[in-house]
Write an enzyme that holds these catalytic residues in place. Structure first.
Site, PDB file in Angstrom:
ATOM      1  N   LYS A  47       0.808  -1.225   0.000  1.00  0.00           N
ATOM      2  CA  LYS A  47       0.000   0.000   0.000  1.00  0.00           C
ATOM      3  C   LYS A  47       0.841   1.276   0.000  1.00  0.00           C
ATOM      4  O   LYS A  47       0.393   2.326  -0.482  1.00  0.00           O
ATOM      5  CB  LYS A  47      -0.930   0.007   1.208  1.00  0.00           C
ATOM      6  CG  LYS A  47      -2.083  -0.977   1.143  1.00  0.00           C
ATOM      7  CD  LYS A  47      -3.144  -0.520   0.169  1.00  0.00           C
ATOM      8  CE  LYS A  47      -4.409  -1.349   0.291  1.00  0.00           C
ATOM      9  NZ  LYS A  47      -5.471  -0.884  -0.622  1.00  0.00           N
ATOM     10  N   SER A  84      -8.743  -0.187   6.701  1.00  0.00           N
ATOM     11  CA  SER A  84      -8.761  -1.120   7.833  1.00  0.00           C
ATOM     12  C   SER A  84      -7.378  -1.294   8.441  1.00  0.00           C
ATOM     13  O   SER A  84      -7.231  -1.917   9.480  1.00  0.00           O
ATOM     14  CB  SER A  84      -9.285  -2.485   7.385  1.00  0.00           C
ATOM     15  OG  SER A  84      -8.384  -3.068   6.448  1.00  0.00           O
ATOM     16  N   GLU A 144      -9.515 -14.086  -3.816  1.00  0.00           N
ATOM     17  CA  GLU A 144     -10.369 -13.485  -2.792  1.00  0.00           C
ATOM     18  C   GLU A 144     -10.673 -14.512  -1.698  1.00  0.00           C
ATOM     19  O   GLU A 144     -10.691 -15.717  -1.966  1.00  0.00           O
ATOM     20  CB  GLU A 144     -11.711 -13.039  -3.394  1.00  0.00           C
ATOM     21  CG  GLU A 144     -11.630 -11.855  -4.317  1.00  0.00           C
ATOM     22  CD  GLU A 144     -13.015 -11.399  -4.761  1.00  0.00           C
ATOM     23  OE1 GLU A 144     -13.370 -10.242  -4.463  1.00  0.00           O
ATOM     24  OE2 GLU A 144     -13.727 -12.188  -5.398  1.00  0.00           O
ATOM     25  N   GLY A 174     -15.756 -13.056   0.952  1.00  0.00           N
ATOM     26  CA  GLY A 174     -15.791 -11.744   0.313  1.00  0.00           C
ATOM     27  C   GLY A 174     -15.500 -11.831  -1.169  1.00  0.00           C
ATOM     28  O   GLY A 174     -14.503 -11.298  -1.649  1.00  0.00           O
ATOM     29  N   ASP A 216     -16.865 -10.480  -3.819  1.00  0.00           N
ATOM     30  CA  ASP A 216     -17.605  -9.471  -4.577  1.00  0.00           C
ATOM     31  C   ASP A 216     -17.047  -9.274  -5.985  1.00  0.00           C
ATOM     32  O   ASP A 216     -17.816  -9.094  -6.935  1.00  0.00           O
ATOM     33  CB  ASP A 216     -17.609  -8.139  -3.820  1.00  0.00           C
ATOM     34  CG  ASP A 216     -16.218  -7.678  -3.424  1.00  0.00           C
ATOM     35  OD1 ASP A 216     -15.553  -8.402  -2.662  1.00  0.00           O
ATOM     36  OD2 ASP A 216     -15.785  -6.599  -3.864  1.00  0.00           O
ATOM     37  N   SER A 255       1.170  -9.681  -0.493  1.00  0.00           N
ATOM     38  CA  SER A 255       0.920  -8.249  -0.412  1.00  0.00           C
ATOM     39  C   SER A 255       1.309  -7.580   0.893  1.00  0.00           C
ATOM     40  O   SER A 255       1.485  -6.362   0.931  1.00  0.00           O
ATOM     41  CB  SER A 255      -0.553  -7.959  -0.699  1.00  0.00           C
ATOM     42  OG  SER A 255      -1.381  -8.636   0.229  1.00  0.00           O
TER      43      SER A 255
END
Length: 336
Positions: free
Chosen positions: A57, A82, A208, A212, A214, A308
């Protein structure tokens, strides 16, 4: 940008890489004979758990924040997250000589909140199951004149995230497939843009958590759909709707999405610790879980994984990895 122009290009990612030189860490690409033998392929692990602030990030957060005007920086930055984007924005703000206000869910991991505060940010909390983090952040930003650095819904953020895959390709060369986690979709969108821009034949697979899915459902439907707010150990992927901008990229470039269970994520975290000697947080371990379980399907010869992040405290890591099964021998190599 026109409707037919992609929001992020390979050139954008290359420009982001130049801006990040000397600021973001060029993280190692790990190889393991044990892992190669276990899955029957040549595996290259891009270890973003060694990135500054502990996750990929920082790439997107710093790149986006560094593109703000001096006037915007003088007023400060706002963000919602989060945990990993929160830490990344807080560190980016400190590096750029400004301040940050971060909207975090009340149940965010304590270690991530503590790290965010240690970088100098102020925390505002909300209930992720009943509240709207975007609305809370937008209200704060409007009241205080802050510039919002979103976790994924911005071309500069996506371009920054794509630099991880760009570095992986520079070190490992052309890949037959790439696996990366999918939360809001910024990492996989940037990764797919970099990979497909250089090697159009490389398959790009998102991973995923089962709770979750989506993005998987959205890709199947052909438009964004929402799921109930996920309850999963992969807190960095506990989103209920893909980003609009990221989905516009991912629906064009992704070759598929695979799902992994929380138990499979735990096993992957344990495998990474015991056999690879690295610490991964749950979201960071999802591509490895897909690899070890065979959920990624029959593998080609040369596969890259983006691990990640590694932001998990010792107590939670011990709780998550204290028991469970271990992945057994498997052969998933594709036949010629």
């Amino acid at each position: 940008m026109t409707p037919t122009t992609p929001p992020v290009t390979l050139d954008d990612i290359r420009a982001a890489a130049e801006r990040l030189t000397g600021v973001a860490r060029r993280t190692p690409v790990l190889r393991s004979r044990t892992l190669d033998a276990l899955v029957g392929a040549e595996i290259h692990l891009k270890c973003e758990n060694f990135q500054r602030a502990g996750a990929f990030k920082f790439r997107g957060a710093y790149h986006a924040a560094s593109r703000l005007t001096p006037e915007q920086l003088s007023r400060g930055i706002a963000a919602y997250s989060s945990g990993n984007h929160a830490q990344a924005v807080a560190l980016a703000a400190r590096e750029l000589g400004t301040t940050a206000v971060i909207v975090m869910p009340e149940d965010a991991p304590p270690s991530k909140r503590a790290a965010t505060e240690a970088y100098g940010a102020r925390i505002v909390t909300y209930d992720r199951y009943t509240g709207d983090r975007v609305a809370v952040t937008e209200a704060l930003a409007a009241e205080r004149g802050l510039a919002i650095v979103p976790p994924y819904e911005h071309p500069h953020v996506i371009a920054g995230q794509g630099t991880a895959a760009l570095e992986l390709l520079e070190e490992a060369g052309e890949l037959d497939a790439l696996l990366a986690p999918v939360g809001g979709g910024g990492l996989i969108a940037g990764s797919a843009t970099a990979v497909k821009g250089l090697h159009p034949g490389t398959r790009v697979i998102g991973v995923e958590p089962e709770a979750g899915d989506d993005t998987r459902r959205s890709l199947e439907a052909g438009h964004r759909v929402s799921v109930p707010v996920p309850r999963t150990i992969a807190d960095g992927q506990a989103l209920h709707t893909p980003g609009e901008l990221t989905f516009s990229v991912n629906r064009r470039l992704l070759d598929g999405i695979v799902l992994v269970s929380d138990d499979e994520i735990r096993d992957a975290m344990r495998f990474a610790f015991e056999r690879l000697k690295i610490v991964l947080e749950p979201s960071g371990a999802t591509p490895l879980a897909a690899l070890l379980t065979g959920r990624a399907g029959r593998l080609p010869d040369k596969v890259g994984l983006i691990l990640s992040g590694g932001n998990v405290d010792a107590a939670r890591f011990a709780l998550l990895c204290g028991s469970g099964t271990r992945p057994g021998p498997m052969r998933t190599r594709a036949t010629p």
